[in-house]
Write a protein that holds these residues in place. Structure first.
Motif, PDB file in Angstrom:
ATOM      1  N   ASP A 134       0.809  -1.218   0.000  1.00  0.00           N
ATOM      2  CA  ASP A 134       0.000   0.000   0.000  1.00  0.00           C
ATOM      3  C   ASP A 134       0.842   1.267   0.000  1.00  0.00           C
ATOM      4  O   ASP A 134       0.319   2.368   0.101  1.00  0.00           O
ATOM      5  CB  ASP A 134      -0.938   0.006   1.215  1.00  0.00           C
ATOM      6  CG  ASP A 134      -1.993  -1.094   1.138  1.00  0.00           C
ATOM      7  OD1 ASP A 134      -2.212  -1.622   0.029  1.00  0.00           O
ATOM      8  OD2 ASP A 134      -2.586  -1.419   2.182  1.00  0.00           O
ATOM      9  N   GLY A 135       2.164   1.128  -0.079  1.00  0.00           N
ATOM     10  CA  GLY A 135       3.043   2.285  -0.152  1.00  0.00           C
ATOM     11  C   GLY A 135       3.381   2.922   1.178  1.00  0.00           C
ATOM     12  O   GLY A 135       3.882   4.044   1.217  1.00  0.00           O
ATOM     13  N   VAL A 136       3.116   2.226   2.274  1.00  0.00           N
ATOM     14  CA  VAL A 136       3.454   2.762   3.592  1.00  0.00           C
ATOM     15  C   VAL A 136       4.949   2.515   3.818  1.00  0.00           C
ATOM     16  O   VAL A 136       5.412   1.386   3.716  1.00  0.00           O
ATOM     17  CB  VAL A 136       2.622   2.080   4.701  1.00  0.00           C
ATOM     18  CG1 VAL A 136       2.994   2.638   6.065  1.00  0.00           C
ATOM     19  CG2 VAL A 136       1.133   2.251   4.431  1.00  0.00           C
ATOM     20  N   PRO A 137       5.725   3.557   4.091  1.00  0.00           N
ATOM     21  CA  PRO A 137       7.175   3.383   4.242  1.00  0.00           C
ATOM     22  C   PRO A 137       7.533   2.738   5.584  1.00  0.00           C
ATOM     23  O   PRO A 137       7.536   3.395   6.621  1.00  0.00           O
ATOM     24  CB  PRO A 137       7.720   4.811   4.152  1.00  0.00           C
ATOM     25  CG  PRO A 137       6.589   5.670   4.599  1.00  0.00           C
ATOM     26  CD  PRO A 137       5.325   4.953   4.206  1.00  0.00           C
ATOM     27  N   VAL A 138       7.817   1.451   5.552  1.00  0.00           N
ATOM     28  CA  VAL A 138       8.228   0.693   6.738  1.00  0.00           C
ATOM     29  C   VAL A 138       9.441  -0.154   6.381  1.00  0.00           C
ATOM     30  O   VAL A 138       9.702  -0.411   5.208  1.00  0.00           O
ATOM     31  CB  VAL A 138       7.102  -0.219   7.274  1.00  0.00           C
ATOM     32  CG1 VAL A 138       5.900   0.594   7.712  1.00  0.00           C
ATOM     33  CG2 VAL A 138       6.698  -1.258   6.248  1.00  0.00           C
ATOM     34  N   MET A 139      10.171  -0.573   7.408  1.00  0.00           N
ATOM     35  CA  MET A 139      11.301  -1.468   7.187  1.00  0.00           C
ATOM     36  C   MET A 139      11.524  -2.318   8.428  1.00  0.00           C
ATOM     37  O   MET A 139      11.243  -1.879   9.542  1.00  0.00           O
ATOM     38  CB  MET A 139      12.568  -0.694   6.848  1.00  0.00           C
ATOM     39  CG  MET A 139      13.084   0.168   7.968  1.00  0.00           C
ATOM     40  SD  MET A 139      14.613   1.005   7.557  1.00  0.00           S
ATOM     41  CE  MET A 139      15.779  -0.288   7.822  1.00  0.00           C
ATOM     42  N   PRO A 140      12.016  -3.545   8.229  1.00  0.00           N
ATOM     43  CA  PRO A 140      12.310  -4.391   9.395  1.00  0.00           C
ATOM     44  C   PRO A 140      13.574  -3.895  10.091  1.00  0.00           C
ATOM     45  O   PRO A 140      14.484  -3.376   9.457  1.00  0.00           O
ATOM     46  CB  PRO A 140      12.522  -5.777   8.788  1.00  0.00           C
ATOM     47  CG  PRO A 140      12.940  -5.512   7.384  1.00  0.00           C
ATOM     48  CD  PRO A 140      12.248  -4.246   6.970  1.00  0.00           C
ATOM     49  N   LEU A 141      13.594  -4.051  11.391  1.00  0.00           N
ATOM     50  CA  LEU A 141      14.779  -3.689  12.161  1.00  0.00           C
ATOM     51  C   LEU A 141      15.636  -4.931  12.357  1.00  0.00           C
ATOM     52  O   LEU A 141      15.103  -6.032  12.461  1.00  0.00           O
ATOM     53  CB  LEU A 141      14.360  -3.107  13.523  1.00  0.00           C
ATOM     54  CG  LEU A 141      13.592  -1.797  13.464  1.00  0.00           C
ATOM     55  CD1 LEU A 141      13.082  -1.419  14.843  1.00  0.00           C
ATOM     56  CD2 LEU A 141      14.465  -0.699  12.896  1.00  0.00           C
ATOM     57  N   PRO A 142      16.956  -4.783  12.445  1.00  0.00           N
ATOM     58  CA  PRO A 142      17.825  -5.947  12.589  1.00  0.00           C
ATOM     59  C   PRO A 142      17.954  -6.421  14.043  1.00  0.00           C
ATOM     60  O   PRO A 142      18.963  -6.974  14.433  1.00  0.00           O
ATOM     61  CB  PRO A 142      19.167  -5.430  12.054  1.00  0.00           C
ATOM     62  CG  PRO A 142      19.158  -3.981  12.396  1.00  0.00           C
ATOM     63  CD  PRO A 142      17.715  -3.556  12.221  1.00  0.00           C
ATOM     64  N   PHE A 143      16.934  -6.172  14.842  1.00  0.00           N
ATOM     65  CA  PHE A 143      16.941  -6.602  16.236  1.00  0.00           C
ATOM     66  C   PHE A 143      15.505  -6.759  16.709  1.00  0.00           C
ATOM     67  O   PHE A 143      14.572  -6.260  16.105  1.00  0.00           O
ATOM     68  CB  PHE A 143      17.690  -5.607  17.127  1.00  0.00           C
ATOM     69  CG  PHE A 143      17.150  -4.193  17.075  1.00  0.00           C
ATOM     70  CD1 PHE A 143      16.068  -3.813  17.848  1.00  0.00           C
ATOM     71  CD2 PHE A 143      17.719  -3.263  16.212  1.00  0.00           C
ATOM     72  CE1 PHE A 143      15.563  -2.522  17.768  1.00  0.00           C
ATOM     73  CE2 PHE A 143      17.229  -1.967  16.146  1.00  0.00           C
ATOM     74  CZ  PHE A 143      16.152  -1.595  16.921  1.00  0.00           C
ATOM     75  N   THR A 144      15.344  -7.453  17.824  1.00  0.00           N
ATOM     76  CA  THR A 144      14.040  -7.613  18.442  1.00  0.00           C
ATOM     77  C   THR A 144      13.917  -6.548  19.514  1.00  0.00           C
ATOM     78  O   THR A 144      14.844  -6.379  20.321  1.00  0.00           O
ATOM     79  CB  THR A 144      13.917  -9.009  19.086  1.00  0.00           C
ATOM     80  OG1 THR A 144      14.158  -9.980  18.080  1.00  0.00           O
ATOM     81  CG2 THR A 144      12.541  -9.230  19.685  1.00  0.00           C
ATOM     82  N   PRO A 145      12.824  -5.800  19.563  1.00  0.00           N
ATOM     83  CA  PRO A 145      12.681  -4.765  20.584  1.00  0.00           C
ATOM     84  C   PRO A 145      12.805  -5.337  21.992  1.00  0.00           C
ATOM     85  O   PRO A 145      12.379  -6.466  22.242  1.00  0.00           O
ATOM     86  CB  PRO A 145      11.270  -4.198  20.356  1.00  0.00           C
ATOM     87  CG  PRO A 145      10.979  -4.515  18.928  1.00  0.00           C
ATOM     88  CD  PRO A 145      11.679  -5.809  18.654  1.00  0.00           C
TER      89      PRO A 145
END
Length: 150
Positions: A134-145
């Motif tokens: 849907d074009g929402v700018p997101v990205m995975p983080l290289p760690f677990t919160p």
């Protein structure tokens, strides 16, 4: 409860607890077992020796560290781990943790229904894909919160 030594397709080793073997199989099949270092869902059980407590009458000798045992993530052992630790500290200091409502919050900001701000949290893989489609700018983080919502 059962603890498994796990290894991802990038050879990162880690441990995790599961209710039972069937719970591990179900979570892995659903893509919920991921590497805490790289986020890969291609995770397999690793060879693991059971911990057996000696008899009470036997003197206890110091146990040597098992080289197959994963290292703790608390102390970075390489430059890339140190950089990820710095990134984690910055994200946690400069962003709002929204937990499992990450997909809902990100979509609301994208649609203008919520004020824009830096957020981080968890999202199911299907929800993350929908956000990207849907074009929402997101990205995975290289760690677990470090903060988890129950």
């Amino acid at each position: 409860m059962i603890r498994y030594a796990l290894k991802c397709d990038q050879n990162h080793m880690f441990e995790s607890w599961f209710q039972n073997a069937a719970a591990y199989d179900g979570l892995r099949a659903a893509g919920h077992v991921t590497c805490p270092e790289c986020g890969s869902a291609k995770v397999e059980k690793s060879l693991m020796a059971p911990k057996v407590r000696p008899a009470r009458s036997v003197a206890t000798a110091p146990v040597a560290a098992n080289p197959a045992t994963p290292t703790t993530l608390a102390a970075p052992s390489s430059e890339i781990e140190a950089e990820i630790a710095r990134l984690r500290a910055r994200v946690e200091a400069e962003s709002e943790y929204v937990g499992g409502s990450f997909a809902r919050e990100a979509r609301a900001m994208h649609l203008g229904d919520a004020p824009e701000r830096s957020i981080y949290g968890e999202a199911k893989l299907a929800d993350a894909r929908e956000l990207l489609e849907d074009g929402v700018p997101v990205m995975p983080l290289p760690f677990t919160p470090t903060r988890k919502s129950n």
